[in-house]
Structure formats: structure tokens, C-alpha cells
Design an enzyme around this catalytic site. Structure first.
Site, mmCIF file in Angstrom:
data_model
loop_
_atom_site.group_PDB
_atom_site.id
_atom_site.type_symbol
_atom_site.label_atom_id
_atom_site.label_comp_id
_atom_site.label_asym_id
_atom_site.label_seq_id
_atom_site.Cartn_x
_atom_site.Cartn_y
_atom_site.Cartn_z
ATOM 1 N N HIS A 1 1.239 -1.559 -3.642
ATOM 2 C CA HIS A 1 2.627 -1.777 -4.065
ATOM 3 C C HIS A 1 3.018 -0.898 -5.248
ATOM 4 O O HIS A 1 4.200 -0.739 -5.522
ATOM 5 C CB HIS A 1 2.849 -3.242 -4.472
ATOM 6 C CG HIS A 1 2.678 -4.201 -3.348
ATOM 7 N ND1 HIS A 1 3.438 -4.169 -2.207
ATOM 8 C CD2 HIS A 1 1.792 -5.217 -3.184
ATOM 9 C CE1 HIS A 1 3.048 -5.138 -1.391
ATOM 10 N NE2 HIS A 1 2.050 -5.782 -1.952
ATOM 11 N N ASP B 1 -3.008 -5.117 5.362
ATOM 12 C CA ASP B 1 -2.598 -6.165 4.418
ATOM 13 C C ASP B 1 -1.298 -6.782 4.946
ATOM 14 O O ASP B 1 -0.538 -6.129 5.648
ATOM 15 C CB ASP B 1 -2.354 -5.497 3.053
ATOM 16 C CG ASP B 1 -2.061 -6.510 1.954
ATOM 17 O OD1 ASP B 1 -2.925 -6.729 1.106
ATOM 18 O OD2 ASP B 1 -0.953 -7.091 1.974
ATOM 19 N N HIS C 1 1.303 -7.597 3.368
ATOM 20 C CA HIS C 1 2.497 -7.158 2.638
ATOM 21 C C HIS C 1 2.739 -5.670 2.917
ATOM 22 O O HIS C 1 1.803 -4.923 3.206
ATOM 23 C CB HIS C 1 2.306 -7.342 1.128
ATOM 24 C CG HIS C 1 2.108 -8.753 0.713
ATOM 25 N ND1 HIS C 1 0.852 -9.316 0.575
ATOM 26 C CD2 HIS C 1 2.989 -9.731 0.412
ATOM 27 C CE1 HIS C 1 0.974 -10.581 0.192
ATOM 28 N NE2 HIS C 1 2.262 -10.867 0.090
ATOM 29 N N ASP D 1 2.373 -18.025 -14.539
ATOM 30 C CA ASP D 1 3.285 -17.275 -13.675
ATOM 31 C C ASP D 1 2.941 -17.606 -12.227
ATOM 32 O O ASP D 1 1.984 -17.072 -11.673
ATOM 33 C CB ASP D 1 3.147 -15.759 -13.911
ATOM 34 C CG ASP D 1 4.054 -14.970 -12.953
ATOM 35 O OD1 ASP D 1 4.134 -13.740 -13.075
ATOM 36 O OD2 ASP D 1 4.675 -15.619 -12.069
ATOM 37 N N ASP E 1 -5.078 -10.758 3.325
ATOM 38 C CA ASP E 1 -4.110 -11.853 3.303
ATOM 39 C C ASP E 1 -3.407 -11.960 4.649
ATOM 40 O O ASP E 1 -2.553 -12.812 4.853
ATOM 41 C CB ASP E 1 -3.106 -11.675 2.150
ATOM 42 C CG ASP E 1 -2.653 -10.218 1.992
ATOM 43 O OD1 ASP E 1 -2.119 -9.890 0.924
ATOM 44 O OD2 ASP E 1 -2.822 -9.425 2.937
ATOM 45 N N TYR F 1 -6.230 -13.859 -0.490
ATOM 46 C CA TYR F 1 -6.173 -14.886 -1.540
ATOM 47 C C TYR F 1 -6.774 -16.211 -1.122
ATOM 48 O O TYR F 1 -6.825 -17.135 -1.915
ATOM 49 C CB TYR F 1 -4.720 -15.042 -2.009
ATOM 50 C CG TYR F 1 -4.164 -13.697 -2.397
ATOM 51 C CD1 TYR F 1 -3.393 -12.937 -1.503
ATOM 52 C CD2 TYR F 1 -4.524 -13.105 -3.603
ATOM 53 C CE1 TYR F 1 -2.955 -11.675 -1.826
ATOM 54 C CE2 TYR F 1 -4.090 -11.824 -3.935
ATOM 55 C CZ TYR F 1 -3.314 -11.108 -3.044
ATOM 56 O OH TYR F 1 -2.908 -9.830 -3.355
ATOM 57 N N ASP G 1 6.321 -9.252 -10.056
ATOM 58 C CA ASP G 1 5.157 -9.952 -9.507
ATOM 59 C C ASP G 1 3.842 -9.255 -9.843
ATOM 60 O O ASP G 1 3.053 -8.923 -8.957
ATOM 61 C CB ASP G 1 5.302 -10.073 -7.991
ATOM 62 C CG ASP G 1 6.307 -11.173 -7.625
ATOM 63 O OD1 ASP G 1 7.099 -11.507 -8.518
ATOM 64 O OD2 ASP G 1 6.284 -11.685 -6.507
HETATM 65 C C1 LIG Z 1 -1.945 -6.490 -2.795
HETATM 66 C C2 LIG Z 1 -0.974 -7.495 -2.209
HETATM 67 O O1 LIG Z 1 -0.221 -6.889 -1.153
HETATM 68 O O2 LIG Z 1 -1.676 -8.558 -1.600
HETATM 69 N N1 LIG Z 1 -0.085 -8.002 -3.253
HETATM 70 C C3 LIG Z 1 0.813 -9.080 -2.867
HETATM 71 C C4 LIG Z 1 1.813 -9.420 -3.988
HETATM 72 C C5 LIG Z 1 2.687 -10.601 -3.622
HETATM 73 C C6 LIG Z 1 3.725 -10.910 -4.675
HETATM 74 N N2 LIG Z 1 4.603 -11.991 -4.289
HETATM 75 ZN ZN LIG Z 2 -0.978 -8.365 0.401
#
Ligand SMILES: CC(O)(O)NCCCCN
Ligand SMILES: [Zn+2]
Length: 669
Positions: free
Chosen positions: A137, A174, A176, A22, A267, A307, A94
Site C-alpha cells: 500500500h 493479498d 487488499h 487505533d 488475509d 491477520y 490506516d
Molecule cells: C498489507 C495489508 O494489505 O494487509 N494491509 C491492510 C490494511 C488494511 C487497513 N484497513
Molecule cells: Zn491485505
């Protein structure tokens, strides 16, 4: 007494991974946790922390933020076949499941709750939980974005329920948007949620309309949800610091939280495949430090994303080392915020104008068409000048964060004999005599009657202290002197000449400051008082006037965040001289906040000068210099409009020279 920093980690949380192909999920690997923890161990940071064990969250705790049907469904996953797991996963976005992920998700929540317990009960001062799966999320009845249970949302509810806390601040750095957290608290005025996130006008995952800056919260929660969308990649340290200084911190201090929770996703650091930002790992040391004087220092950082297996551990180490109280690294190349960041900052400040008195004077958001036109224009402007931050395929490289060595002596005190030296401080006695040249210069330049032995001893001691700071033998110091203005002159003269230091001088209170010391830029002098001293003569002498003087905490804190911190970051001094002018009338708590926040600069080399009759200030000043969190200010009332308008005019005039003072995009076209 110095309380510790908790570190919560258990390798059990590395024991789940993606079992099928995935592309969206392949970056969420167990190594994220191991490289982070290994780095803390390797840098001798783990053994300086208090190891707190994880535990499994109970059903009741998980149900603080999730529905029973969702919990019951997740409970079945350990017994599922691979096919069933794939099938089960399809209903969510995701995210992936694994026979052991439910167990790890309970440990991730439990770790966050253990951290809350340790911090709120005072067993430790602050701490970090290294967990996976992340949480921000996940929603009431859905897993999403690698998250199963919403660790931080549950922690906030748990802290309020178990300890009766009234206000909790959640800072989500973060890259996101933690939509799960937003949904949880959007109508709740007791939880202020702040998030910045890659957005690109809704083109970036999870592509939600409600992640934009106009989602300010609902009903009673209006104003308590702050979204800062990044509409371009490549954001740098300046962009992050600008948003902290001109938006998050003024609002956070007005909110006056009882606890600070950080959705610590890394990230948003350089090199991350998801964020594609350019902020360097050391910036997280500054972001952490800027939050550490809220809530009396009660700060819980819980890992979310991150990441890149190089920048993630570096940023984790920067964060933990700051929680431990080590001096901050010199902030890396601050070039000023980019146009896109300024557009976002302007939009968010305008959207929240009705809810926060510190933003009252924020310029009105132009009607929508103008704003999008402005944004479009600004973007065309930026398109024309292709910047290195455009999406690039080649690997990002950045320097290893600098070593942050804590000097052998944390803080010295130069005091009259009859004044006791605060615990933790080292009484300074000028051991070696100064070289005769310096002494003679002191005599001719500063001493009214040349044979004033005490004054000579004091001044030569101050010079010795600055020299030992230069050699990083001591971190900071305080001095009670007979004449602070003369002492200030002497230190600036010496630091600028002999030590080639850039000196940031912060004068609190009225009094004639010989502005010629700022002339050649060797010193940046900012003075805050109740008199509007003569118009600002040069770029390096900046007078700030508060109608009610330094006793006005809300006006003062606006000057600290709107002016002092941005100026200090941009000037990047190697010494900070904090001068308490006679009868400054500043509150002790405000003084301690200022003393703590100014340690953002010059790797903590702060020298505090006070009149010798201010003996009562020695203890509080010393505790801030020793890294104790400053006590919280009470809830701030609105700053005086005329003060804010004066500060606006000053900021507007200065921003041409000082880019970090900008809060709106330069007039485009
Ligand atoms: C915990 C997080 O915010 O880093 N997850 C990011 C998921 C991205 C999916 N495309
Ligand atoms: Zn993130």
C-alpha cells in the site's frame, strides 16, 4: 541438481508494535511473524530451507520507489516522542509509526532484495521472505495500510536495474488492493501487476475507484495492470482457481516474465477478519505451484498481510512446502465459482481483451448499463439464495490442512535395458510377480499373442507401479512402451477396477483412443491433436483440436489453462496418466510444462507413457517429474482464431457439466 528454497526471516522485525489505541491498526501485531516462523520450524520446513540473512536497504534502494522528502521524514521517526509519532502518523491512512519501525522497514526491503539476489543469481531456485511492515500500500511519498516502504515494488525495480531483467510479473494475492504497486508501474509495460482484492463496489477499504477492473494501466503500460475486484465476501477455492486458470495464467505465459514476485498476503484465507473470505490455507499450495513454471521457476514470495493467527501460519507452511517441491494436497471441495466472481472475471477479461491475444476471443463486455444491470440482477439472484458466505459474526472453522508426505521414491522409470535411467529416477523392475489372476486377465484382455513375454512384463510392471502409487510408496513414473494405447488401456482398466481410482487421462497427439474407457466416468479422457476426432460422445471423453496440432504452443497452452486444468481440478483424480501418442510433434518445453502442471492433481501421482523410440524425451520428462521447473516457453504469438473459437464452443458446451469451465455468469433472468 536440485536447487534450494530460501527462507528469509529475522526476529528484529517483530520489535515494533502499536503504542496507542487505533482500531484500524490493532490487527497488525508482531505475533504475525512469530507464529508463521514457529510453524515453519515446528513442521520441519525451516531447516529444509536455505537461511539467507536480512540486511538493511540503502537509501538509494528505498529511493527506487519513494521520494527523498518522504525518506527524510521517516528517518526522523526513531527520535520522536510518543506524541510526535502520533502526530506524524495522522498525515497517513490506516498505518502507525514506532521508534523502531524505520529500522524494521529497512530490513523488510533488504530481506526482499536479499531474496531477489539469491534467486536471480541461482544460489537458490525460489524462496520466501517473512517480513513486517508489509509494503504494497505504501506510495512514493506516503505510508498507508500498515506499510512504510513498498518492499515488492522496490524489489522489482532493483531486479531490473541490477540484473537487466526485461519483464517482471508481480502477483498480489493479498485480499487488499496494492494501490502503491499499481501507481508505481501503471505506465510501465515491463512490470505486469496482477491483484485481486475485496472491493464490494468500492465500499471496502481503501475505497479507490482505480482499484476496479477497468484500471488496465496507462499509456505504454496499458494492459499491464490487472485488477480483479471481489464484490462479495466469502470467495472460495473455486473462485481463486478460476481466476488463475482463465485469466492470470494465460496472460502470464503470454507475458513470459524473467522473474515472478508474489505479494504474498494471506488475509485472503479463511478466518481473516479483513478479508472475510472462505478459501482454505491449502489453496496457497496450488496458487504457488501454478506460478512455479514461469520464469524457469524463479519465484520470490514476500509476506504482505494476514491477520488470523491460525490460517496465516497454515497458509505460509503450504506455500513454503510447495516451494520446496513437495507433492500438493488434494484440493478441497471445489464447487465452481460463484456468480459474483464470474461477473468480475468476465469484466476483467473483457477490459483486457485489446491487450492480450489469449483474451481476444473473450466475449465483448455489454455496454455499461447492461453490465451493471447484469451485476445487479446477478446480485439480487444471489440475495434470494442466502449463502453461508454472507457476513457472519461466528468464528470460521476449517480443517487442518492435510499432511503432505513425500513418498520414499520420487519417480521411477520403466525402460528397455539399453536406455540409461535418468539421474534422480529409480529404474523399475517388477520385483514380485503379479498374482496369476491379474496375469491371466492381462493375457486375455490385452495381449495379441498370449505368449508375448515382454509385453506381459511391461504391462504387469505398469500395474505394479500404479499399485505402489496407490500406497504412496512412489510419487510418479515414466515408461517407454511398445504400444502406448495398449498400455493406456491396461492401466486405466486396472486403476479403475482394482484400485478404484479416478484416472485423468491426457492424450497428446492423434490416435484412436478407445473412448469406452471413459464411458462409466471411471476415467476422464482429454485428447489434444490436429484431427477433429468424432464429436465428443460422452461427458468423460473430451477431444480438443488444434489446426496446427500440438506444435502450436500458444493454442496448446490455452487448452491447458482454459480446459485441462479446470477439468482436472473438478474431476479430482487419484491418478494422472499422461500419454504421448506417436508423432505428437509437441515441443519438449511444452511437454515439460504440461508434465509439471499436471502434478497439481492426484498429489503428484503422474504416470507418463511414451513410445519406446522416444528415448530423447526420457531426460526432460524425468526432470519435470522430479520437480525441476520446466524451462520457460518463448514469447507466445497469438493463438489461431479458429482454434480459440472451437475451444470456446467446446467450453460453452461442457460448462453445464463442468462448473470450473465457466467464465461468465449464467444468463440472469
Ligand atoms: C498489507 C495489508 O494489505 O494487509 N494491509 C491492510 C490494511 C488494511 C487497513 N484497513
Ligand atoms: Zn491485505
Amino acid at each position: 541438481m536440485k536447487m534450494g528454497t530460501a527462507l528469509i526471516y529475522d526476529e528484529e522485525m517483530t520489535k515494533y508494535k502499536l503504542l496507542w489505541v487505533d482500531p484500524a491498526c490493532k490487527i497488525e501485531v508482531p505475533e504475525r511473524l512469530t507464529v508463521s516462523h514457529d510453524a515453519l520450524v515446528r513442521n520441519s520446513l525451516a531447516d529444509r530451507c536455505v537461511a539467507i540473512p536480512v540486511r538493511e536497504a540503502t537509501d538509494a534502494e528505498i529511493l527506487l520507489a519513494h521520494s527523498e522528502e518522504y525518506l527524510e521524514a521517516v528517518k526522523k521517526t526513531p527520535y520522536m516522542t510518543l506524541e510526535d509519532l502520533k502526530e506524524f502518523t495522522l498525515q497517513y491512512g490506516d498505518v502507525y509509526f514506532h521508534p523502531n519501525i524505520y529500522h524494521c522497514a529497512k530490513l523488510a526491503v533488504g530481506a526482499a532484495l536479499q531474496l531477489v539476489d539469491s534467486v536471480v543469481t541461482g544460489k537458490v531456485r525460489n524462496g520466501m521472505a517473512l517480513v513486517r511492515p508489509p509494503g504494497h500500500h505504501s506510495m512514493r511519498s506516503a505510508a498507508n495500510g500498515f506499510c512504510v516502504f513498498n518492499n515488492v515494488a522496490i524489489a522489482a525495480r532493483y531486479a531490473k536495474q541490477k540484473y537487466g531483467l526485461e519483464r517482471v510479473l508481480i502477483v498480489d494475492w493479498d485480499v487488499h488492493h496494492g494501490q502503491g504497486v499499481q501507481y508505481c508501474f501503471e505506465d510501465d509495460p515491463s512490470v505486469l501487476y496482477f491483484s485481486w482484492h475485496r472491493y464490494e463496489h468500492q465500499k471496502f477499504w481503501p475505497q479507490l475507484r482505480e482499484s476496479d477492473y477497468d484500471s488496465v494501466g496507462k499509456e505504454k503500460g496499458a494492459g499491464f495492470n490487472i485488477n480483479v475486484p471481489w464484490n462479495k465476501v466469502g470467495m472460495e477455492n473455486s473462485d481463486y482457481l478460476s481466476v488463475f486458470c482463465h485469466l492470470l495464467l494465460p496472460v502470464a505465459y503470454e507475458f513470459c516474465p524473467d522473474l515472478v514476485l508474489v505479494c504474498a498476503g494471506f488475509d485472503s484465507a479463511i478466518g481473516d477478519p479483513e478479508g472475510e473470505m472462505c478459501a482454505t490455507p491449502d489453496i496457497f499450495a496450488h496458487l504457488t505451484h501454478l506460478l512455479m513454471n514461469l520464469a524457469g521457476g524463479k519465484l520470490c514470495a514476500v509476506l504482505e498481510g494476514g491477520y488470523n493467527l491460525t490460517s496465516l501460519p497454515q497458509a505460509v507452511c503450504q506455500t513454503v512446502q510447495t516451494l520446496l517441491g513437495d507433492p500438493l494436497p488434494q484440493p478441497a471441495n471445489l464447487s465452481g465459482p460463484c456468480t459474483s466472481a464470474l461477473e468480475s472475471l468476465h469484466c476483467v477479461r473483457s477490459a483486457h481483451r485489446p491487450y492480450w491475444s489469449c483474451l481476444k476471443h473473450a466475449a465483448d463486455l455489454p455496454t455499461s448499463d447492461i453490465s451493471t444491470k447484469r451485476i445487479k440482477l446477478a446480485e439480487e439472484e444471489e440475495e434470494k439464495t442466502p449463502k453461508e458466505e454472507e457476513k457472519s459474526t461466528e468464528e470460521k472453522v476449517w480443517p487442518e490442512p492435510p499432511k503432505r508426505v513425500a513418498p520414499p521414491v520420487r519417480s521411477v522409470a520403466l525402460l528397455p535395458k539399453d536406455v540409461t535411467c535418468p539421474e534422480g529416477c529409480k529404474r523399475f523392475s517388477s520385483s514380485e510377480a503379479l498374482d496369476p489372476l491379474t496375469v491371466s486377465k492381462l493375457r486375455e484382455n490385452f495381449l495379441k499373442d498370449a505368449d508375448d513375454g515382454d509385453a506381459l512384463t511391461t504391462l504387469s510392471s505398469l500395474i505394479s507401479i500404479t499399485e505402489e502409487m496407490k500406497k504412496n510408496e512412489i510419487c510418479s513414473g515414466l515408461a517407454l512402451v511398445r504400444d502406448v494405447t495398449m498400455a493406456m488401456m491396461c492401466v486405466v482398466q486396472h486403476a479403475a477396477a482394482a484400485l478404484s481410482n479416478r484416472v485423468l487421462v491426457v492424450c497428446v497427439g492423434n490416435g484412436k483412443v478407445p473412448s469406452h474407457i471413459a464411458e462409466e466416468g471411471k476415467a476422464l479422457v482429454v485428447q489434444i491433436g490436429s484431427e477433429s476426432t468424432e464429436e465428443q460422445k460422452c461427458k468423460y471423453y473430451i477431444p480438443v483440436c488444434l489446426k496446427k496440432g500440438c506444435s502450436d504452443m500458444s493454442g496448446f497452452i490455452q487448452a491447458v489453462f482454459g480446459l485441462f486444468l479446470p477439468l482436472g481440478y473438478e474431476y479430482d483424480p487419484s491418478l494422472v496418466l499422461l500419454v504421448r501418442m506417436p508423432d505428437s510433434r509437441i515441443h519438449d518445453r511444452m511437454w515439460q510444462q504440461l508434465t509439471a502442471l499436471l502434478q497439481s492433481f492426484a498429489q503428484g501421482h503422474t504416470l507418463v507413457l511414451m513410445q519406446e523410440d522416444e528415448k530423447a524425451c526420457v531426460g526432460p520428462t524425468a526432470s519435470s517429474l522430479l520437480g525441476d521447473p520446466a524451462p520457460p516457453l518463448e514469447r507466445l504469438q497469438a493463438p489461431l482464431p479458429q482454434d480459440m473459437e472451437a475451444m470456446e464452443r467446446l467450453r460453452h458446451r461442457l460448462q453445464a457439466d463442468w462448473k470450473l469451465l465457466q467464465i461468465t455468469a449464467p444468463e440472469s433472468g
